[in-house]
Design a protein around this motif. Structure first.
Motif, mmCIF file in Angstrom:
data_model
loop_
_atom_site.group_PDB
_atom_site.id
_atom_site.type_symbol
_atom_site.label_atom_id
_atom_site.label_comp_id
_atom_site.label_asym_id
_atom_site.label_seq_id
_atom_site.Cartn_x
_atom_site.Cartn_y
_atom_site.Cartn_z
ATOM 1 N N TYR A 108 0.797 -1.226 0.000
ATOM 2 C CA TYR A 108 0.000 0.000 0.000
ATOM 3 C C TYR A 108 0.830 1.276 0.000
ATOM 4 O O TYR A 108 0.273 2.364 0.082
ATOM 5 C CB TYR A 108 -0.957 -0.003 1.208
ATOM 6 C CG TYR A 108 -1.948 -1.137 1.147
ATOM 7 C CD1 TYR A 108 -3.018 -1.090 0.249
ATOM 8 C CD2 TYR A 108 -1.793 -2.273 1.936
ATOM 9 C CE1 TYR A 108 -3.909 -2.142 0.155
ATOM 10 C CE2 TYR A 108 -2.674 -3.329 1.862
ATOM 11 C CZ TYR A 108 -3.731 -3.262 0.965
ATOM 12 O OH TYR A 108 -4.612 -4.300 0.873
ATOM 13 N N GLN A 120 0.558 2.376 12.725
ATOM 14 C CA GLN A 120 -0.727 2.867 13.228
ATOM 15 C C GLN A 120 -1.886 2.013 12.713
ATOM 16 O O GLN A 120 -2.750 1.576 13.471
ATOM 17 C CB GLN A 120 -0.922 4.325 12.802
ATOM 18 C CG GLN A 120 -2.300 4.889 13.072
ATOM 19 C CD GLN A 120 -2.724 4.834 14.529
ATOM 20 O OE1 GLN A 120 -3.882 4.571 14.839
ATOM 21 N NE2 GLN A 120 -1.789 5.074 15.441
ATOM 22 N N LEU A 121 -1.876 1.755 11.417
ATOM 23 C CA LEU A 121 -2.971 0.977 10.843
ATOM 24 C C LEU A 121 -2.983 -0.432 11.437
ATOM 25 O O LEU A 121 -4.039 -0.955 11.823
ATOM 26 C CB LEU A 121 -2.818 0.925 9.321
ATOM 27 C CG LEU A 121 -3.878 0.128 8.565
ATOM 28 C CD1 LEU A 121 -5.282 0.672 8.815
ATOM 29 C CD2 LEU A 121 -3.568 0.118 7.070
ATOM 30 N N LEU A 122 -1.804 -1.029 11.529
ATOM 31 C CA LEU A 122 -1.711 -2.378 12.092
ATOM 32 C C LEU A 122 -2.266 -2.423 13.514
ATOM 33 O O LEU A 122 -2.910 -3.394 13.931
ATOM 34 C CB LEU A 122 -0.247 -2.848 12.077
ATOM 35 C CG LEU A 122 -0.010 -4.279 12.550
ATOM 36 C CD1 LEU A 122 -0.713 -5.277 11.636
ATOM 37 C CD2 LEU A 122 1.480 -4.589 12.616
ATOM 38 N N THR A 123 -2.016 -1.361 14.269
ATOM 39 C CA THR A 123 -2.501 -1.298 15.649
ATOM 40 C C THR A 123 -4.008 -1.537 15.728
ATOM 41 O O THR A 123 -4.495 -2.137 16.685
ATOM 42 C CB THR A 123 -2.158 0.075 16.268
ATOM 43 O OG1 THR A 123 -0.732 0.227 16.270
ATOM 44 C CG2 THR A 123 -2.690 0.201 17.680
ATOM 45 N N GLN A 124 -4.718 -1.078 14.703
ATOM 46 C CA GLN A 124 -6.179 -1.161 14.770
ATOM 47 C C GLN A 124 -6.740 -2.410 14.080
ATOM 48 O O GLN A 124 -7.910 -2.736 14.267
ATOM 49 C CB GLN A 124 -6.797 0.097 14.139
ATOM 50 C CG GLN A 124 -6.162 1.422 14.560
ATOM 51 C CD GLN A 124 -5.978 1.629 16.057
ATOM 52 O OE1 GLN A 124 -6.562 0.926 16.895
ATOM 53 N NE2 GLN A 124 -5.120 2.568 16.437
ATOM 54 N N ILE A 125 -5.922 -3.122 13.300
ATOM 55 C CA ILE A 125 -6.482 -4.245 12.537
ATOM 56 C C ILE A 125 -5.783 -5.576 12.779
ATOM 57 O O ILE A 125 -6.221 -6.605 12.278
ATOM 58 C CB ILE A 125 -6.487 -3.951 11.019
ATOM 59 C CG1 ILE A 125 -5.060 -3.823 10.460
ATOM 60 C CG2 ILE A 125 -7.314 -2.711 10.708
ATOM 61 C CD1 ILE A 125 -5.018 -3.654 8.937
ATOM 62 N N SER A 126 -4.721 -5.553 13.551
ATOM 63 C CA SER A 126 -3.940 -6.781 13.750
ATOM 64 C C SER A 126 -4.738 -7.842 14.502
ATOM 65 O O SER A 126 -5.422 -7.559 15.472
ATOM 66 C CB SER A 126 -2.687 -6.433 14.565
ATOM 67 O OG SER A 126 -1.882 -7.564 14.727
ATOM 68 N N GLN A 127 -4.647 -9.079 14.017
ATOM 69 C CA GLN A 127 -5.048 -10.231 14.828
ATOM 70 C C GLN A 127 -3.774 -10.959 15.222
ATOM 71 O O GLN A 127 -2.809 -10.986 14.452
ATOM 72 C CB GLN A 127 -5.946 -11.170 14.023
ATOM 73 C CG GLN A 127 -7.297 -10.569 13.676
ATOM 74 C CD GLN A 127 -8.074 -11.482 12.751
ATOM 75 O OE1 GLN A 127 -7.903 -11.443 11.543
ATOM 76 N NE2 GLN A 127 -8.927 -12.332 13.316
ATOM 77 N N LEU A 145 -10.610 -6.008 5.095
ATOM 78 C CA LEU A 145 -10.603 -4.676 5.698
ATOM 79 C C LEU A 145 -9.907 -3.659 4.809
ATOM 80 O O LEU A 145 -10.055 -2.448 5.012
ATOM 81 C CB LEU A 145 -9.894 -4.720 7.057
ATOM 82 C CG LEU A 145 -10.600 -5.478 8.183
ATOM 83 C CD1 LEU A 145 -9.706 -5.524 9.415
ATOM 84 C CD2 LEU A 145 -11.938 -4.829 8.521
ATOM 85 N N LEU A 146 -9.115 -4.123 3.862
ATOM 86 C CA LEU A 146 -8.260 -3.223 3.091
ATOM 87 C C LEU A 146 -8.593 -3.309 1.610
ATOM 88 O O LEU A 146 -9.191 -4.289 1.156
ATOM 89 C CB LEU A 146 -6.787 -3.606 3.319
ATOM 90 C CG LEU A 146 -6.306 -3.526 4.775
ATOM 91 C CD1 LEU A 146 -4.861 -3.972 4.876
ATOM 92 C CD2 LEU A 146 -6.455 -2.109 5.314
ATOM 93 N N PRO A 147 -8.197 -2.320 0.842
ATOM 94 C CA PRO A 147 -8.407 -2.393 -0.605
ATOM 95 C C PRO A 147 -7.631 -3.573 -1.190
ATOM 96 O O PRO A 147 -6.596 -3.966 -0.645
ATOM 97 C CB PRO A 147 -7.811 -1.065 -1.115
ATOM 98 C CG PRO A 147 -7.723 -0.171 0.075
ATOM 99 C CD PRO A 147 -7.558 -1.059 1.258
#
Lengths: 340, 340, 340, 340
Positions: C277, C286-293, C314-316
């Motif tokens: 991306y 930052q993005l990983l912080t909100q979507i990481s499993q 969750l992502l394009p």
């Protein structure tokens, strides 16, 4: 410090405290005061013979009683409290060490549990002989016995923590506390950052002898006579406890895993080397790499504690805190012989 | 051991090895052989001045070259290889220590990465003065200089691992390897479990001086003249490396986190106390609690290494391995003065 | 890839291998080859009933046998090997899980020993019912029984390590190996950095079902039929193994303590998000912080393994490796029904 | 529970608390009470735009404010407090996440310092759209944007600790606290051991969305409307927090290193399986090995938190705590639609 205050405080059982922070000061003292104290052992005096096993004899709410806290007049957050240990003298003719279920460095523990059974309990009572200054170890499964030199030290020296916290006296952290290092012995000066007004300093957990790591979790625990001088340096509060003797500089980090305690102690020492010698952090890192000693303090408490230690004799003279340790040593000498 | 073999081996660059296991023996030697060796420094000799920075000067595939491996005749899995270090003499008039990007104890590292930038690189060259037996440190960001006593040691002593493995010489583990402890010095005997036929023993990584922990990851690294005697005890192979000097017994655990290295070294010592004094594991645990010393070896390698150390003088005499260390010391004395 | 190679390889006992690196290739295959394989269970087939307890039944030198290694033509260090798992089908009507002394996540272990006794041994045999695709658990101390959905996966997929090393097949690391993640299932593509010429890829350790963490150290271990397609991307070798399914991207870090495995997997994913991306490392953090499993893989092996996982939805859309996974899925579909 | 108490409490700034333990109860409530609450965000509301960077905007003494504590009538040490989260609704139209110097999972931190510089600071403001129930991420170094589903949760739910301690609301531990698990969402019931009379329960730290691990240390932090029912089970207090939803059972361990948090959560679940199904610890260990899910909660707080999670549908029905969760769900349903 022309006129020295001298204070004697022998706590009753009800005056013992069990936390850093959260307890009312037992008295207010001025910087420069000589404190003549008595500390109960970490068991609260409940282990007196081989038959007293920890799981039944101990009151788990009242472990590691402290003498204090003392309100140091003028101490404000960010200041440096100096505690010089003038003398540590065993206050009983015996100390005790116990194997406590699910406590210690070579067993699983509640915060890192396994499904294994606990180790068997055993209590060891060491007689203390003041004449030879030794303690006696007797094996229980065979007839091996040996006398070991006594090496009186305090497991616990600390101030109230910051961030509004109250911590049990079982915890070592940046406020000092239960660091359990054999370096905390007579002749040493401990520097602690003040976190709350008055500092609220206390000490306890006398050990007549302890190895590095405090493997099974309990040293030769015993009541102690303590003579200490407290003093105050305005500002300059260290991030982690520092210790100075005539021959060494030390920083003590506490945390988990053990390498984090080590890192904290190392970075603290790099800062101290910078203060003393004007080294930048990379030069100090390099120098420390070649001269650091790392005698582990404990691998058994809520946090583990690691000591970074430097032999002063390797480096040019550079008095820390404007020579405060030497000054406290001179004051201590002026006290003459100490009698409890 | 009436007739002693004496062997000299100075490897060419092509003869250097970079692994424990996986390399063909450079020669076969009998137990009792005196080895006169030379070891290249951990950089493969590629750092020779302050201008040689690690990231460009080093060949990352050829780090920490070893001298060996030696096939020890008669060595079988489960046996104990004894390596007595008779003498360590710096082979150059300088050693070097480097700050290497993303390597060391006070930086993030590839196996525990952060998003932070690396520390700046610096290379320090320490001159070695054989007359005063000192090395010289010069700060780079200020004009501070100090001479430090040399303390020649070997970072790496090891045998081939078991389980068919081949490990780089950068790794410390139960087969020894890159333990990086300042205790590995002249006068010490190292006991290692033999894992494969012939043991395939090698050594290297001379340090003219190193602090405990090896904070930045590199000591005063330098080529070394090494005189060692190898010997063999049938069976009795320890789980972790042991070290004996005239005054101390030591066990070295390696692992991560650091407390696991410590636990391994402690349990190994409890076993050794059991062998020497007939103590059961609980009595040995208790005794160790009061007498253990724990000088950390390294907190920078693939595994961290911790030493559990006991002062022999605290305990009744009890010759380990039937007095092998004393015997090797006598043999060493009989060699007379060593000249490289 | 118009013409596909198809290769069947069912190793004899003598052809099983026990290491990554150090074993001769069993055959050379071209990128794009479809491999039809059979893997022995991690016990080497030595546990067949509840009466086979690990401490006596196992050959500790011959654990976790691998099928391979395969020499991938054209694979050079720095390349990316893609292993697409087309199908995993249990090859026996039962699998077994064992409580092994001093092995597992809730017991002390040799590298972090305590003085406690081992847990009792127990062997559990799970019947596998192909019709319901379930395995059956029967408690041994009570009469509880339950059938669980089978979830066939491979504990071990890896290539030869770099730095001249040979590692046992019990180890997970940057070369893959014994990662023991339930994500390694049919439909997944595993990307591994090639470390040596030919990659020397192998796989094994079939699990009919495993929970995250593999708590006791052994899943429902069973022989497996494996259909896989291997492919090669020149260059772009990831630092740590990556995994892709139709719905998720994953990175797998391995190390100790567990947070270091996590950090490695997170930083690897931040790099991958950057590739896909164009995010800089801070935005990706930052993005990983909100979507990481973060489904933990294992806390029982020589290294622990942690998975960082992102839901593609969750992502394009942003095809990794130029859409290789989708291409391999199409190729897999073209194979028709798989019959062993 | 025929008559339900309903209480609304929206704290003023002065009523916010920052510790577990050590704060006076804001009110006394009976078991069964429905609490309608509002929680401030973890920044104390001080971050409102991308220009508010943490190092200057935050008051480091007033982080993670809590709503409470509530004195639960009849709660005594050893009891089980049940907190059922009926509803969590974002109370603002935006939330914020910040990169804070020396805080987070992929940077060095004060308790494990390195000598590296901190990461640059960035503040991300996510708009919250109630209609689509999404939050919007905008990259700062490129023009990437994406909307993510909101997933409101509470980072912090806890009671006063035992041993006379007071802990900051930043800490997760056995008393609950700042566990930061995305599982703490509407529909879940949290079971906590009561440590002091009245339990002194509080909650806060709303997240509009958070990934597992909370990588950078801050989720999409935002003020929250919270509807919760508190209830009390006499005795049966768990050692570590438990969580129940309609579909899953969970236990949450906190500690360092991360594997210790995992062990605590696993052993707690083994105990719970024993309570529910009469399994002995070895059978429960075996079963857990095959069915455990381990979604990591946080790797950034003072302690790390790990969740052990079991899908109820894999096992026979066995109502925990006599079906309390289902009963609380019914009560919640009876409340009708919730409007703030």
């Amino acid at each position: 410090m022309v006129v020295m205050d001298q204070v004697t405080f022998i706590p009753t059982v009800d005056q013992l405290t069990y936390t850093f922070g959260g307890a009312a000061a037992v008295m207010r003292v001025r910087p420069g005061t000589v404190l003549s104290l008595w500390t109960e052992d970490a068991y609260g005096g409940r282990i007196t013979s081989r038959d007293d096993v920890a799981s039944t004899a101990l009151n788990t709410e009242d472990l590691n009683p402290q003498t204090g806290p003392f309100w140091i007049e003028g101490a404000e957050p960010g200041d440096t409290l100096a505690v010089h240990l003038v003398d540590l003298t065993p206050a009983r003719t015996w100390g005790a060490s116990t194997l406590i279920p699910f406590f210690g460095g070579l067993t699983s523990i509640p915060v890192s549990p396994t499904l294994q059974d606990p180790l068997p309990e055993r209590t060891y009572v060491y007689d203390y002989d003041a004449g030879t200054h030794t303690v006696g170890f007797d094996a229980q499964a065979s007839d091996f016995s040996v006398r070991l030199p006594a090496n009186p030290m305090l497991g616990t020296v600390g101030v109230a923590p910051g961030r509004r916290e109250v911590r049990t006296s079982l915890v070592p952290s940046d406020f000092g506390g239960n660091m359990d290092t054999p370096e905390m012995t007579a002749g040493a000066t401990c520097y602690l950052r003040v976190n709350v007004e008055g500092a609220l300093f206390s000490l306890g957990d006398g050990h007549y002898r302890q190895g590095e790591g405090e493997s099974c979790g309990t040293a030769v625990e015993g009541a102690m006579h303590v003579t200490a001088i407290v003093d105050l340096v305005k500002g300059r509060g260290p991030a982690w406890p520092r210790l100075e003797t005539d021959t060494h500089l030390m920083c003590i980090g506490s945390g988990r895993p053990l390498e984090e305690a080590w890192r904290a102690s190392q970075v603290e020492m790099i800062g101290w080397l910078g203060e003393l010698y004007g080294l930048d952090r990379l030069d100090a890192y390099q120098l420390l790499t070649q001269i650091s000693q790392v005698p582990i303090a404990n691998v058994v408490d809520t946090n583990y504690s690691a000591v970074t230690k430097i032999d002063k004799r390797l480096l040019p003279p550079a008095p820390a805190y404007d020579g405060l340790h030497a000054e406290l040593r001179r004051t201590a000498s002026s006290l003459g012989s100490i009698d409890y």
